[in-house]
Design a protein around this motif. Structure first.
Motif, PDB file in Angstrom:
ATOM      1  N   LYS A  13       0.842  -1.207   0.000  1.00  0.00           N
ATOM      2  CA  LYS A  13       0.000   0.000   0.000  1.00  0.00           C
ATOM      3  C   LYS A  13       0.874   1.253   0.000  1.00  0.00           C
ATOM      4  CE  LYS A  13      -3.709   2.564   1.261  1.00  0.00           C
ATOM      5  NZ  LYS A  13      -4.640   2.966   0.255  1.00  0.00           N
ATOM      6  N   GLN A  14       0.574   2.199  -0.885  1.00  0.00           N
ATOM      7  CA  GLN A  14       1.245   3.496  -0.879  1.00  0.00           C
ATOM      8  C   GLN A  14       0.329   4.501  -0.203  1.00  0.00           C
ATOM      9  OE1 GLN A  14       2.716   4.789  -4.678  1.00  0.00           O
ATOM     10  NE2 GLN A  14       4.075   3.043  -4.881  1.00  0.00           N
ATOM     11  N   PHE A  15       0.927   5.357   0.640  1.00  0.00           N
ATOM     12  CA  PHE A  15       0.138   6.344   1.369  1.00  0.00           C
ATOM     13  C   PHE A  15       0.999   7.550   1.687  1.00  0.00           C
ATOM     14  CE2 PHE A  15       2.050   3.403   4.327  1.00  0.00           C
ATOM     15  CZ  PHE A  15       2.484   4.175   5.395  1.00  0.00           C
ATOM     16  N   THR A  16       0.354   8.627   2.097  1.00  0.00           N
ATOM     17  CA  THR A  16       1.063   9.860   2.430  1.00  0.00           C
ATOM     18  C   THR A  16       0.897  10.167   3.909  1.00  0.00           C
ATOM     19  OG1 THR A  16      -0.855  11.207   1.839  1.00  0.00           O
ATOM     20  CG2 THR A  16       0.794  10.846   0.125  1.00  0.00           C
ATOM     21  N   ARG A  17       1.836  10.948   4.434  1.00  0.00           N
ATOM     22  CA  ARG A  17       1.808  11.319   5.844  1.00  0.00           C
ATOM     23  C   ARG A  17       2.326  12.744   5.979  1.00  0.00           C
ATOM     24  NH1 ARG A  17       0.698   8.212  10.515  1.00  0.00           N
ATOM     25  NH2 ARG A  17       0.146   6.951   8.755  1.00  0.00           N
ATOM     26  N   LEU A  18       1.620  13.588   6.693  1.00  0.00           N
ATOM     27  CA  LEU A  18       2.046  14.947   6.989  1.00  0.00           C
ATOM     28  C   LEU A  18       2.943  14.892   8.216  1.00  0.00           C
ATOM     29  CD1 LEU A  18       1.683  17.994   6.331  1.00  0.00           C
ATOM     30  CD2 LEU A  18      -0.190  17.989   7.972  1.00  0.00           C
ATOM     31  N   GLN A  19       4.227  15.248   8.040  1.00  0.00           N
ATOM     32  CA  GLN A  19       5.188  15.156   9.131  1.00  0.00           C
ATOM     33  C   GLN A  19       6.087  16.378   9.138  1.00  0.00           C
ATOM     34  OE1 GLN A  19       6.886  11.292   7.880  1.00  0.00           O
ATOM     35  NE2 GLN A  19       6.558  10.706  10.003  1.00  0.00           N
ATOM     36  N   SER A  20       6.725  16.613  10.266  1.00  0.00           N
ATOM     37  CA  SER A  20       7.666  17.722  10.334  1.00  0.00           C
ATOM     38  C   SER A  20       8.913  17.386   9.517  1.00  0.00           C
ATOM     39  CB  SER A  20       8.042  18.019  11.787  1.00  0.00           C
ATOM     40  OG  SER A  20       8.646  16.895  12.366  1.00  0.00           O
ATOM     41  N   VAL A  21       9.641  18.407   9.113  1.00  0.00           N
ATOM     42  CA  VAL A  21      10.844  18.243   8.299  1.00  0.00           C
ATOM     43  C   VAL A  21      11.852  17.387   9.071  1.00  0.00           C
ATOM     44  CG1 VAL A  21      12.789  19.449   7.233  1.00  0.00           C
ATOM     45  CG2 VAL A  21      10.504  20.426   7.118  1.00  0.00           C
ATOM     46  N   GLY A  22      12.424  16.418   8.412  1.00  0.00           N
ATOM     47  CA  GLY A  22      13.440  15.569   9.020  1.00  0.00           C
ATOM     48  C   GLY A  22      12.920  14.439   9.885  1.00  0.00           C
TER      49      GLY A  22
END
Length: 69
Positions: A13-22
């Motif tokens: 499964k491919q998915f996206t995640r909103l995360q802080s830089v680094g």
């Protein structure tokens, strides 16, 4: 915060995640199978600029990558 793309190595499964830089992939779980065996994918990024900064960085603005001649 950037959006990172991941792929689960167990189910694919491919998915996206909103995360802080680094931020690493520690604690990132697949939304389908909940596995923590995920890998971050390389992806392109988007940026915006005002016309004044584009003109300053590109002396021949009308023909510099804008698709206009």
């Amino acid at each position: 915060m950037p959006i990172y793309e991941y792929r689960c190595t167990q189910c694919g499964k491919q998915f996206t995640r909103l995360q802080s830089v680094g931020a690493g992939s520690d604690g990132v779980r697949c939304p389908k199978c909940e596995s923590e065996k995920v890998e971050r994918l390389l992806s392109s990024f988007a940026s915006t600029s005002s016309s004044s900064s584009a003109d300053a960085s590109c002396p021949a603005a009308p023909s510099c990558g804008s698709g206009f001649s």
